[in-house]
Design an enzyme around this catalytic site. Structure first.
Site, short mmCIF file in Angstrom:
data_model
loop_
_atom_site.label_atom_id
_atom_site.label_comp_id
_atom_site.label_asym_id
_atom_site.label_seq_id
_atom_site.Cartn_x
_atom_site.Cartn_y
_atom_site.Cartn_z
N GLY A 124 0.82 -1.21 0.00
CA GLY A 124 0.00 0.00 0.00
C GLY A 124 0.85 1.26 0.00
N SER A 128 4.22 -0.31 -6.06
CA SER A 128 3.85 -1.47 -6.89
C SER A 128 4.24 -2.81 -6.33
CB SER A 128 4.46 -1.35 -8.29
OG SER A 128 3.68 -0.51 -9.04
N SER A 130 2.16 -4.94 -5.55
CA SER A 130 1.27 -5.92 -6.19
C SER A 130 1.80 -6.36 -7.55
CB SER A 130 -0.17 -5.39 -6.30
OG SER A 130 -0.18 -4.12 -6.89
N ASP A 174 2.95 -0.40 -14.34
CA ASP A 174 3.65 -1.07 -13.23
C ASP A 174 4.17 -2.44 -13.66
OD1 ASP A 174 2.71 1.16 -12.00
OD2 ASP A 174 1.22 0.13 -10.77
#
Ligand code: GLA
Length: 390
Positions: A124, A128, A130, A174
């Site tokens: 968070g 990036s 994720s 990303d």
């Protein structure tokens, strides 16, 4: 390597010893300029950074995938590549479920896998994590399947996984930079044509400093999707105004068209479009300036980018505004701006090497005094995209 010994020992402790282990790394990213332009078929200029995700993996015969993460100790997520892969709990594993499902849909013969994910990226934090998890685990699955895949294709598969399994309609930036970044360079990327130009960052002249506001950003909150819709509304308006102009995305809209729309197009939509159109121009300019060692110019464009994201696109927040402004009061700093999706996360600053320490100290002091929490500041070089290290 000592570094992988520790994570392999942890893997054995959580998922059992034995078998042939592979280790994959996937970096986080920071975007120097070109924000909220990727899904408008525009330009971005990100680079891969030192904090990264590591994935240790081992093949399984039974089609089962067992996943553990050092960020969520005690949890092991499980699914099977022999059945339809659904979203589920724990939700952090959905990125991996998504990548597995999309790789399978692309015809990759997946095997079962035990995998441990270690993450030195703030979750968070807008760097990036994720995309790094998606690309890292995707590369792990491809390695175990013995399949080579073009990195741009892997990035697209990971983007689709995020759309379908995390529910966020992200652009390609990303996943693209995590999968294809080049050491020592930022990448100016054309999100329409896929053309890239490497922008060499000379470490003798320039440092990239990232400062995490510690405000957690949540793209799943719906604001991101809302911005995308507003851009589409803008496209529809400009298509109607100029039917013959071949407008497919905000990429095709000019500043002249924006000025002509003033007072006619809804003001909020106009401002969203103005950000995207001006940001595309700034990104191309800034990449050229960096290539020519014109750091003052690049810095100025970064500051303009921040103002546009704050006022026209409205994705900044008080903390990011404060950090960006304060950064500019430190001698030797060329430019600073929020980076990534916004609503929290990090700022990025370009600075002379000798100013790094005073910048970090100044921001820690002033931010703590104003917001009562400590930001996390660090300098990073540009690293290479994801790779199999063992
Ligand atoms: C998030 C998305 C990217 C991009 C940025 C904003 O990071 O994942 O695709 O849209 O926001 O530039």
């Amino acid at each position: 390597m000592q570094e992988t010994e520790a994570i392999k020992a942890e893997f054995a402790a959580v998922l059992g010893a034995g078998g042939k282990l592979h280790v994959i790394r996937a970096p986080g990213r920071v975007n120097l300029i070109g924000e909220h332009t990727d899904y408008n078929e525009g330009f971005v200029c990100p680079m891969a950074i030192e904090p990264e995700v590591k994935v240790v993996c081992r093949a399984r015969e039974d089609g089962t995938v067992r996943l553990a993460s050092t960020a969520f100790p005690g949890q092991v997520a499980e699914f099977s590549v022999e059945k339809k892969i659904e979203r589920g709990e724990p939700s952090w594993a959905n990125y991996v479920r998504g990548v597995a499902a999309e790789l399978a849909a692309a015809g990759i013969p997946l095997t079962g896998m035990d995998a441990l994910i270690e993450n030195t990226l703030p979750v968070g934090g807008g760097l990036s994590s994720s995309a790094a998890i998606e690309v890292g685990t995707g590369l792990a699955m491809l390695t175990l399947a013995g399949v080579e895949m073009d990195r741009d294709r892997l990035a697209l598969i990971c983007q689709k996984a995020e759309h379908e399994y995390a529910g966020v309609p992200v652009g390609i930036m990303d996943q693209m930079i995590v999968a294809t970044g080049k050491k020592g360079c930022a990448t100016q990327y054309d999100c329409r044509s896929g053309a890239r130009q490497f922008v060499k960052l000379n470490p003798d002249d320039l440092r990239v400093v990232i400062v995490n506001s510690m405000v957690r950003h949540e793209l799943t909150g719906g604001e991101y999707a809302k911005r995308r819709k507003q851009c589409e509304e803008g496209v529809a308006y400009f298509q109607k105004q100029s039917p013959g102009a071949g407008i497919r995305a905000l990429r095709d809209v000019t500043m002249k068209m924006i000025h002509e729309a003033e007072g006619k197009l809804d003001d909020l939509i106009l401002r969203r479009c103005r950000h995207v159109v001006s940001e595309n121009a700034r990104t191309v300019d800034a990449a050229a300036a960096l290539t020519q060692d014109k750091y003052e110019r690049a810095g100025q464009l970064m500051r303009e980018s921040h103002a546009s994201l704050r006022d026209d696109y409205e994705v900044s927040c008080e903390e990011l505004d404060f950090l960006s402004e304060q950064a500019m009061t430190v001698k030797g700093v060329y430019g600073a701006r929020m980076t990534g999706g916004g609503f929290g996360g990090c700022i990025v600053a370009l600075t002379q090497p000798r100013s790094v320490e005073s910048l970090e100290k100044h921001l820690e002091k002033t931010y703590q005094a104003k917001f009562g929490k400590k930001p996390m500041a660090f300098a990073t070089t540009a690293t290479a995209g994801a790779s199999v290290i063992e």
